[in-house]
Each structure stands twice: as structure tokens, then as C-alpha cells.
Write a protein that holds these residues in place. Structure first.
Motif, short mmCIF file in Angstrom:
data_model
loop_
_atom_site.label_atom_id
_atom_site.label_comp_id
_atom_site.label_asym_id
_atom_site.label_seq_id
_atom_site.Cartn_x
_atom_site.Cartn_y
_atom_site.Cartn_z
N PRO A 199 26.52 22.10 37.70
CA PRO A 199 26.75 20.74 37.20
C PRO A 199 28.11 20.64 36.54
O PRO A 199 28.42 21.35 35.58
N GLY A 200 28.95 19.78 37.06
CA GLY A 200 30.28 19.61 36.50
C GLY A 200 31.20 20.79 36.71
O GLY A 200 32.20 20.93 36.03
N ALA A 201 30.84 21.69 37.64
CA ALA A 201 31.65 22.90 37.83
C ALA A 201 32.99 22.55 38.44
O ALA A 201 33.08 21.76 39.38
N ALA A 202 34.03 23.17 37.90
CA ALA A 202 35.37 22.96 38.45
C ALA A 202 35.64 23.97 39.55
O ALA A 202 34.97 25.00 39.64
N ALA A 203 36.58 23.66 40.38
CA ALA A 203 36.95 24.59 41.45
C ALA A 203 37.48 25.88 40.84
O ALA A 203 38.14 25.85 39.80
N PRO A 204 37.17 27.05 41.45
CA PRO A 204 37.64 28.31 40.89
C PRO A 204 39.17 28.37 40.86
O PRO A 204 39.84 27.89 41.78
N THR A 205 39.69 28.95 39.81
CA THR A 205 41.14 29.08 39.67
C THR A 205 41.65 30.19 40.59
O THR A 205 41.18 31.32 40.53
N LEU A 206 42.59 29.85 41.44
CA LEU A 206 43.14 30.83 42.36
C LEU A 206 44.21 31.65 41.65
O LEU A 206 44.94 31.16 40.80
N GLU A 207 44.30 32.91 42.03
CA GLU A 207 45.31 33.78 41.45
C GLU A 207 46.68 33.46 42.04
O GLU A 207 46.79 33.06 43.21
N ARG A 208 47.71 33.63 41.23
CA ARG A 208 49.08 33.46 41.71
C ARG A 208 49.71 34.84 41.80
O ARG A 208 50.01 35.46 40.80
N PRO A 209 49.90 35.35 43.02
CA PRO A 209 50.45 36.70 43.18
C PRO A 209 51.88 36.82 42.67
O PRO A 209 52.60 35.83 42.52
N GLU A 210 52.28 38.05 42.43
CA GLU A 210 53.64 38.32 41.96
C GLU A 210 54.64 38.14 43.09
O GLU A 210 54.33 38.33 44.26
N GLY A 211 55.86 37.80 42.70
CA GLY A 211 56.94 37.67 43.67
C GLY A 211 57.56 39.02 43.99
O GLY A 211 57.22 40.05 43.40
N THR A 212 58.52 39.01 44.90
CA THR A 212 59.14 40.24 45.37
C THR A 212 59.93 40.95 44.28
O THR A 212 59.92 42.18 44.19
N ALA A 213 60.61 40.19 43.43
CA ALA A 213 61.48 40.81 42.41
C ALA A 213 60.70 41.73 41.48
O ALA A 213 61.10 42.87 41.23
N SER A 214 59.56 41.26 40.97
CA SER A 214 58.78 42.09 40.05
C SER A 214 58.15 43.27 40.77
O SER A 214 57.96 44.34 40.18
N ARG A 215 57.85 43.11 42.05
CA ARG A 215 57.32 44.24 42.82
C ARG A 215 58.36 45.35 42.96
O ARG A 215 58.03 46.53 42.89
N LEU A 216 59.61 44.98 43.17
CA LEU A 216 60.66 45.98 43.33
C LEU A 216 60.91 46.73 42.03
O LEU A 216 61.23 47.92 42.05
N VAL A 217 60.77 46.03 40.91
CA VAL A 217 60.92 46.71 39.61
C VAL A 217 59.86 47.79 39.48
O VAL A 217 60.15 48.93 39.08
N ARG A 218 58.63 47.45 39.84
CA ARG A 218 57.55 48.43 39.74
C ARG A 218 57.73 49.54 40.76
O ARG A 218 57.36 50.70 40.51
N LEU A 219 58.31 49.22 41.91
CA LEU A 219 58.60 50.23 42.93
C LEU A 219 59.48 51.33 42.33
O LEU A 219 59.19 52.52 42.46
#
Length: 389
Positions: A74-94
């Protein structure tokens, strides 16, 4: 006379006991009535207890969290979708994770090359270090000869051993290779990426992580769960899709993988998707029938749209065994790119060089952990810098 006296005393005692009992009974009833009057809200109230107020004491059964008809609360909202990381932050972790897992190789090489005297024993130690890192015999010999020429014959000429080693390692990894994913189709059709590899290499997880990269780039993607022999793989892929709002085409357990792949691409064409990612069953390189089936999946897909990318997923920790897998897969489908998973858990980063030399195709993506965004584009310079620390 004594006999009559005894009877008289007995009669008097019974009478006294009776009077005491009657007095106690009367007193008890009086106290009960007094308590009843004190607990009564208004004069004249009876002993009947009124039912509790409905809005305070009545316990209502909880409303169902999910409606069986709509599947929503009852009154449930749509589930919040995740926003994945962009390429720049992935390269830092790389860079960070590779430096932790692969730094030992670079430090070992630098320690040997920084010796005052580079004799034959030292060069043998350098060669052994490279071979232990799974770079492969031919690339190792090539690198050693280049280093010998520059450090022993030509001299340093103002450059440090570290600078020379970095330049030669980058050249060995080959920065000229095109490492972009071919995810764009022609004539309005989606790009089709076929993901192959043996069980346990992280293939289904890789498909889900690539979907996250596409979502981060605002591309409309669709997943095809063609690994129909493992119900767990289908459910796993469905979960990856739900987290970022990417639809998944699936079929009954044990159904024909080619039919599921065909339906996924057909739907991708009809819905004007940008990319269709097709997960396939893990194939063992010694099962000729299964490998033939993989070829069939590719042929069936291409009745709808051309396959623009075939990614081979390899577990970096398997070392040279991964080379055997790579050779067999390249004979069945035209592998166009390699995904190395679990690279952060292996000290043998030389597999990058070896597999590229073996197949003549680039490593395009590397897996660096178990997190949902722990998949990054491979960068030759960042990789070598991580090796050297």
C-alpha cells in the motif's frame, strides 16, 4: 454432673466457632463490595466489565506488505535504482588495487636492475622473476634482451633503471592496442556482446558488471540469460539487472541456449536497445559438443544482428592454464577482447602480456574485487605503474 458440664462446654465452643465464621464471611463480602465501589467509574455501575475502547486496546492485523494482486504494498514507491560508478573512479581503484597485489613483481625487478654490477647471474634472476609472473617465455626473452641492450650496452644515458624498465614494460603490454568495447551496432540495430568462458571464471558476474558500466554511460542495455543449464546463473543475472533497471530475457531451465540468445537480440532490436549482452554457459575446453553449441549460439544470434564483440573471461589466478582455455575458445568463436577477473588476487600479472601475445587481441577489462563496480577498463600505463609501485 461432670458429664453434663462437659457437654455444656462443648456446645458453647461450637457456638463460638460458628459465630466467628459468620462474622468473617460478612466482613469479606463487605470488603469486596467496597473494592467494587472504588473501581466503578460512576455510581450505579454493575459488576459487568465494559469492553475496551477499540481505538486503544484492539489489535488490528497488519496490512499485507505486498498485495498478491499487484505485487506492490500500500502506497509503495518504486524501488530506488543504483547509480553505478563512472570510469574515472574505476581507474583510480584500478591503480590502487593493482599496486597492492602486483607491486612485488616490480620491486623484485627494480632491486635486481639497481645492482652495481649486472652480471649473468643477475640477468638469469631477472629472467626467472619474469617467468614466475607468467609473462611467458618469448615475451620474457624479448624484454630481457631489450633491458640488456639499454642498461648494459647503451648505458643509462641519464635515465634511471626504473624509467628504462617502465618504458620497456609499457611497450611489452602494447599501448597501441584498441581496448575500446565494440558496443555500437549498425543500421539502427543494437551492439551485441557475447560473453564466453569456463565455469568459475566469473563470467555471469562480469556480464552484470558490464551492464553497470553501460548504465553509467547512459546506454540502454538488455541482458540475455543464455546459461540455461544453471538456474543460479539465471537468477544471479536477473538480480544484477534489477539493481540498475536493465531488463533480462530468460527461458525455462534447461531450454535451448541459442533460442534464449535469439529472443534477447530480437527484443533488443524491437525495443531499440543500444546494447544486448548475452551470457553463455560455462564451457569446458575438453567438451567438443558444448563448444560446437557455443558456435551455434553465435550463428543464431547473427540472424537478428551481427555480434560486435566477443569477450573471453579468464581467471587471472589460473596462470598458464588460462592460456589453454584461451586457445580453444579462439578456435570456436572470434574472440575480440579479454576480461581478466581476480587480477587483484594474483601476483602473476604477466598473464596480461601472455594472453595478448597468444590471441593477438587486447585485454579490455580487468576485475579487481567482488564489489559491483570492481570492473575497470584496462590501461597499459596504469598497469605498469602499479607493477612498479
Amino acid at each position: 454432673m461432670d458429664f453434663l458440664g462437659d457437654w455444656l462446654l462443648l456446645i458453647i465452643g461450637v457456638a463460638v466457632v460458628g459465630l466467628l465464621g459468620v462474622a468473617g464471611l460478612v466482613s469479606g463480602r463487605t470488603r469486596a463490595r467496597r473494592r467494587g465501589r472504588e473501581g466503578t467509574a460512576a455510581p450505579g455501575a454493575t459488576d459487568t466489565v465494559a469492553p475496551p475502547e477499540a481505538d486503544t486496546d484492539t489489535v488490528r492485523p497488519p496490512e499485507p506488505a505486498v498485495s498478491p494482486e499487484t505485487g506492490e504494498g500500500p502506497g509503495a514507491a518504486a524501488p530506488t535504482l543504483e547509480r553505478p560508478e563512472g570510469t574515472a573512479s574505476r581507474l583510480v581503484r584500478l591503480r590502487q588495487r593493482l599496486s597492492r597485489s602486483q607491486g612485488g613483481l616490480g620491486r623484485g625487478l627494480l632491486a635486481l636492475l639497481s645492482r652495481d654490477r649486472l652480471d649473468e647471474d643477475t640477468w638469469e634472476d631477472i629472467e626467472d622473476t619474469l617467468l614466475t609472473a607468467d609473462i611467458g617465455v618469448a615475451p620474457t626473452q624479448e624484454l630481457v634482451e631489450r633491458l640488456r641492450t639499454r642498461l648494459r650496452v647503451e648505458g643509462n644515458e641519464g635515465t634511471t633503471p626504473r624509467e628504462v624498465l617502465r618504458e620497456e614494460l609499457v611497450a611489452l603490454v602494447d599501448p597501441t592496442m584498441d581496448r575500446r568495447l565494440s558496443i555500437s551496432g549498425a543500421d539502427g540495430k543494437p551492439g551485441v556482446v557475447l560473453v564466453v568462458g569456463v565455469n568459475g571464471a566469473g563470467k555471469t558476474t562480469t556480464v552484470g558488471k558490464i551492464a553497470r558500466i553501460l548504465v553509467a554511460e547512459d546506454r540502454r542495455a538488455l541482458l540475455g540469460a543464455a546459461d540455461t543449464f544453471r538456474a543460479a546463473a539465471v537468477e544471479q543475472l536477473a538480480t544484477w539487472g534489477e539493481r540498475v533497471g536493465v531488463p533480462v530475457v530468460r527461458g525455462p531451465e534447461g531450454s535451448d541456449p541459442a533460442s534464449v540468445a535469439f529472443e534477447a537480440v530480437r527484443r533488443g532490436v524491437d525495443e531499440s536497445m543500444d546494447v544486448v549482452l548475452v551470457d553463455t554457459a560455462g564451457r569446458l575446453q575438453n567438451k567438443a559438443g558444448l563448444m560446437d553449441e557455443l558456435g551455434k549460439v553465435k550463428r543464431v544470434i547473427e540472424k537478428q544482428a551481427p555480434v560486435t564483440e566477443v569477450l573471453l573471461v579468464l581467471d587471472a589466478t589460473t596462470g598458464q592454464n588460462g592460456m589453454v582455455q584461451a586457445r580453444v575458445f579462439s578456435e570456436v568463436v572470434d574472440v575480440s577482447g579479454i576480461v581478466l577477473t581476480k587480477l587483484d588476487g594474483s601476483a602473476k600479472g604477466g598473464i596480461v602480456v601472455a594472453v595478448q601475445r597468444e590471441l593477438g587481441v587486447p585485454v579490455k577489462l580487468v576485475g579487481l574485487g567482488e564489489g559491483p563496480d570492481d570492473l575497470a577498463p584496462f590501461d597499459a600505463g596504469a598497469f605498469v605503474d602499479a607493477l612498479l609501485g
